[in-house]
Design an enzyme around this catalytic site. Structure first.
Site, PDB file in Angstrom:
ATOM      1  N   GLU A 104       1.013  -1.277   0.149  1.00  3.09           N
ATOM      2  CA  GLU A 104       0.028   0.089  -0.063  1.00  3.09           C
ATOM      3  C   GLU A 104       0.914   1.246  -0.049  1.00  3.09           C
ATOM      4  O   GLU A 104       0.435   2.518  -0.519  1.00  3.09           O
ATOM      5  CB  GLU A 104      -0.970   0.146   1.218  1.00  3.09           C
ATOM      6  CG  GLU A 104      -2.009  -1.028   1.018  1.00  3.09           C
ATOM      7  CD  GLU A 104      -2.583  -1.656   2.170  1.00  3.09           C
ATOM      8  OE1 GLU A 104      -2.500  -1.142   3.194  1.00  3.09           O
ATOM      9  OE2 GLU A 104      -3.173  -2.940   2.180  1.00  3.09           O
ATOM     10  N   GLY A 180      -6.259  -8.223   1.796  1.00  4.67           N
ATOM     11  CA  GLY A 180      -7.743  -7.686   1.910  1.00  4.67           C
ATOM     12  C   GLY A 180      -8.732  -8.195   0.940  1.00  4.67           C
ATOM     13  O   GLY A 180      -9.764  -7.672   0.808  1.00  4.67           O
TER      14      GLY A 180
HETATM   15  P1  PGA Z   1      -4.831  -8.610   5.174  1.00  6.19           P
HETATM   16  O1  PGA Z   1      -3.822  -7.683   5.168  1.00  6.19           O
HETATM   17  O2  PGA Z   1      -4.704  -9.699   6.309  1.00  6.19           O
HETATM   18  O3  PGA Z   1      -6.165  -7.810   5.606  1.00  6.19           O
HETATM   19  O4  PGA Z   1      -5.006  -9.303   3.817  1.00  6.19           O
HETATM   20  C1  PGA Z   1      -2.554  -8.164   5.217  1.00  6.19           C
HETATM   21  C2  PGA Z   1      -1.226  -6.933   5.033  1.00  6.19           C
HETATM   22  O5  PGA Z   1      -1.835  -5.892   4.474  1.00  6.19           O
HETATM   23  O6  PGA Z   1      -0.648  -6.732   5.869  1.00  6.19           O
END
Ligand code: PGA
Length: 259
Positions: A104, A180
């Site tokens: 991100e 996610g």
């Molecule tokens: P998630 O995120 O478990 O919601 O997939 C993991 C992360 O971005 O570290």
């Protein structure tokens, strides 16, 4: 080579100060009967504004079971860098771990491999531990570019680090398409990719260092997936996003990672 497992909760941009305190308190309450020596290293990484209070809450308990992490940092020590926090400042507020290179951050905030390398160096120079994220997009996976892409991310992130510094660092393999989305990467495939990461590390350091580094899997980790993930030879824990925001699911993941 025994590598102590780590379960790290990445709270991302969630939780006000009061929510953060309540969440870490609930996690600690649920773990109160557990012997610390049986547990993985547990890290929670709240937003910057909650770090101070979460640290106080952890220290008040004094159980030592939860370590504090940050989700990002800047590599300069101080100066005219509006909106940034240095590794020293994060250490001052109680952080022992700092997540860097999350997809991100790379995607939304244009973080380059060079910046991530500078951050890794700053973190290690201050005696903290970087959790360095890497991972491929769906397009890269479909084009069979997973291994080459991750090798280049790892080489860049660890560039110029001593073997000792590499050994202290934690890597998180996080396929972007699994973050996610609820789509967990198959445990055997995640393990294969993580073995490839060890090969890359061995190339730039040596086999002992590669075997000592802790490498986590991240991407839709849930209580139902953790046991199979931990049963793999090279997966040393998890970086957990969504499932770390509820005390019960995070604790279930922590307990599922007990060796
Ligand atoms: P998630 O995120 O478990 O919601 O997939 C993991 C992360 O971005 O570290």
């Amino acid at each position: 080579m025994t590598r102590r497992p780590i379960i790290a909760g990445n709270w991302k941009m969630h939780n006000l100060v009061s929510d953060s305190i309540a969440l870490v308190q609930e996690i600690m309450n649920k773990l109160s009967d557990e012997n610390i020596n049986d547990l993985p290293t547990i890290v929670v990484a709240p937003v910057y504004t909650s770090l101070y209070s979460v640290n106080e809450t952890i220290n008040k308990c004094g159980c030592g079971k939860i370590k504090l992490g940050a989700q990002n940092c800047y590599f300069e020590e101080k100066g005219a860098f509006t909106g940034e926090e240095s590794t020293q400042m994060l250490k001052d507020v109680g952080c022992e771990y700092i997540i860097i290179g999350h997809s991100e951050r790379r995607g939304y905030f244009n973080e380059s491999d060079e910046m991530i390398n500078k951050k890794a160096k700053a973190i290690l120079n201050n005696g903290l531990i970087p959790i360095i994220c890497c991972g491929e997009s769906l397009e890269q996976r479909e084009n069979n570019e997973t291994d080459t892409h991750i090798a280049s991310q790892i080489k860049a992130a660890l560039n110029g680090l001593t073997n000792e510094e590499i050994e202290k660092s934690v890597i998180a393999y996080e396929p972007i398409w699994a973050i996610g989305t609820g789509k967990t990467c198959d445990a055997i495939e995640a393990n294969r990719t993580i073995k490839e990461i060890r090969k890359t590390i061995a190339q730039i350091s040596n086999e002992n260092t590669a075997q000592a580094v802790r490498i986590l899997y991240g991407g839709s980790v849930k209580p139902e997936t953790i046991k199979e993930q931990m049963a793999q030879s090279d997966i040393d824990g998890a970086l957990v996003g969504g499932a770390s925001l509820k005390a019960q699911s995070f604790v279930d993941i922590v307990l599922g990672a007990k060796k």
